[in-house]
Design a protein around this motif. Structure first.
Motif, PDB file in Angstrom:
ATOM      1  N   MET A  36      42.492  33.297  36.792  1.00  0.00           N
ATOM      2  CA  MET A  36      43.588  33.769  35.935  1.00  0.00           C
ATOM      3  C   MET A  36      43.894  35.235  36.238  1.00  0.00           C
ATOM      4  N   VAL A  37      45.172  35.566  36.256  1.00  0.00           N
ATOM      5  CA  VAL A  37      45.582  36.961  36.407  1.00  0.00           C
ATOM      6  C   VAL A  37      46.035  37.462  35.046  1.00  0.00           C
ATOM      7  N   MET A  38      45.435  38.562  34.599  1.00  0.00           N
ATOM      8  CA  MET A  38      45.775  39.128  33.295  1.00  0.00           C
ATOM      9  C   MET A  38      46.051  40.617  33.480  1.00  0.00           C
ATOM     10  N   ALA A  39      46.437  41.273  32.400  1.00  0.00           N
ATOM     11  CA  ALA A  39      46.699  42.707  32.495  1.00  0.00           C
ATOM     12  C   ALA A  39      45.993  43.424  31.357  1.00  0.00           C
ATOM     13  N   ALA A  40      45.382  44.537  31.684  1.00  0.00           N
ATOM     14  CA  ALA A  40      44.748  45.393  30.688  1.00  0.00           C
ATOM     15  C   ALA A  40      45.682  46.558  30.402  1.00  0.00           C
ATOM     16  N   GLU A  41      45.812  46.922  29.140  1.00  0.00           N
ATOM     17  CA  GLU A  41      46.636  48.078  28.797  1.00  0.00           C
ATOM     18  C   GLU A  41      45.831  49.353  29.055  1.00  0.00           C
ATOM     19  N   THR A  42      46.390  50.245  29.837  1.00  0.00           N
ATOM     20  CA  THR A  42      45.737  51.528  30.079  1.00  0.00           C
ATOM     21  C   THR A  42      46.749  52.637  29.805  1.00  0.00           C
ATOM     22  N   GLU A  43      46.246  53.878  29.823  1.00  0.00           N
ATOM     23  CA  GLU A  43      47.156  55.002  29.595  1.00  0.00           C
ATOM     24  C   GLU A  43      48.197  55.107  30.699  1.00  0.00           C
ATOM     25  N   GLN A  44      47.871  54.565  31.885  1.00  0.00           N
ATOM     26  CA  GLN A  44      48.823  54.598  33.006  1.00  0.00           C
ATOM     27  C   GLN A  44      49.706  53.353  33.035  1.00  0.00           C
ATOM     28  N   GLY A  45      49.623  52.530  31.984  1.00  0.00           N
ATOM     29  CA  GLY A  45      50.420  51.303  31.965  1.00  0.00           C
ATOM     30  C   GLY A  45      49.534  50.104  32.247  1.00  0.00           C
ATOM     31  N   PRO A  46      50.150  48.907  32.285  1.00  0.00           N
ATOM     32  CA  PRO A  46      49.336  47.702  32.477  1.00  0.00           C
ATOM     33  C   PRO A  46      48.681  47.676  33.856  1.00  0.00           C
ATOM     34  N   LEU A  47      47.419  47.241  33.876  1.00  0.00           N
ATOM     35  CA  LEU A  47      46.660  47.157  35.117  1.00  0.00           C
ATOM     36  C   LEU A  47      46.230  45.703  35.285  1.00  0.00           C
ATOM     37  N   LYS A  48      46.684  45.090  36.376  1.00  0.00           N
ATOM     38  CA  LYS A  48      46.387  43.672  36.563  1.00  0.00           C
ATOM     39  C   LYS A  48      44.946  43.460  37.007  1.00  0.00           C
TER      40      LYS A  48
END
Ligand code: ZN
Length: 162
Positions: free
Chosen positions: A96-108
């Protein structure tokens, strides 16, 4: 003078990307061609380098080693996190490909392994560590509008509409 691919031009290309061992990973065949603003990090640097100076109608084939494409794999970008950091009702599956919210924006990231207690997540780009071959044909080249240069992306067909 013939227009060629160089910084601040808008290039439109058809392309097919393959792995040296065989298999197509991406292609514009049967779809709209790819349009990008040259010299603004829209493409991996190696791809642009290989296409510099090409004119409309020109075909080029080249191979990019990982350092000229998406970089080498970084083992430090693979992390094991507790399962409870994900919503309880979320079905987690390997691949699965997901995204984490970071201060630099979403990180896949990619789910690399799942157990009852933990999830192994891989922040490497899916193409990291891979050698990529490309066959590219230049379809169109035009000057970028001042607004496109200031935005750093293409407007209109193949680009942003705003
Ligand atoms: Zn824009």
């Amino acid at each position: 003078m013939t227009m060629v691919i160089e910084a601040d031009k808008i290039a439109t290309v058809h392309y097919t990307g393959t792995f040296p061992e065989g298999g197509v990973f991406d292609s514009s065949e049967g779809r709209d061609p790819l349009t990008f603003l040259v010299g603004h990090q829209q493409m991996v640097a190696g791809f642009e380098d290989e296409m510099l100076g090409a004119a409309v109608g020109e075909k080029r084939e080249f191979t990019l080693t990982p350092e000229r494409a998406y970089g080498e794999r970084d083992d430090g970008a693979v992390q094991v996190v507790p399962r409870e950091q994900f919503p309880e009702d979320m079905e987690l599956e390997v691949g699965m490909v997901m995204a984490a919210e970071t201060e630099q924006g979403p990180l896949k990231f990619n789910v690399a392994a799942v157990t009852e207690e933990s999830v192994t997540v891989d922040f490497n780009h899916e193409m990291a560590g891979k050698t990529l071959r490309f066959a590219v044909e230049v379809v169109d080249i035009r000057d970028a509008a001042p607004e496109e240069l200031s935005h750093g992306h293409v407007h209109g067909p193949g680009g942003h509409h705003h």
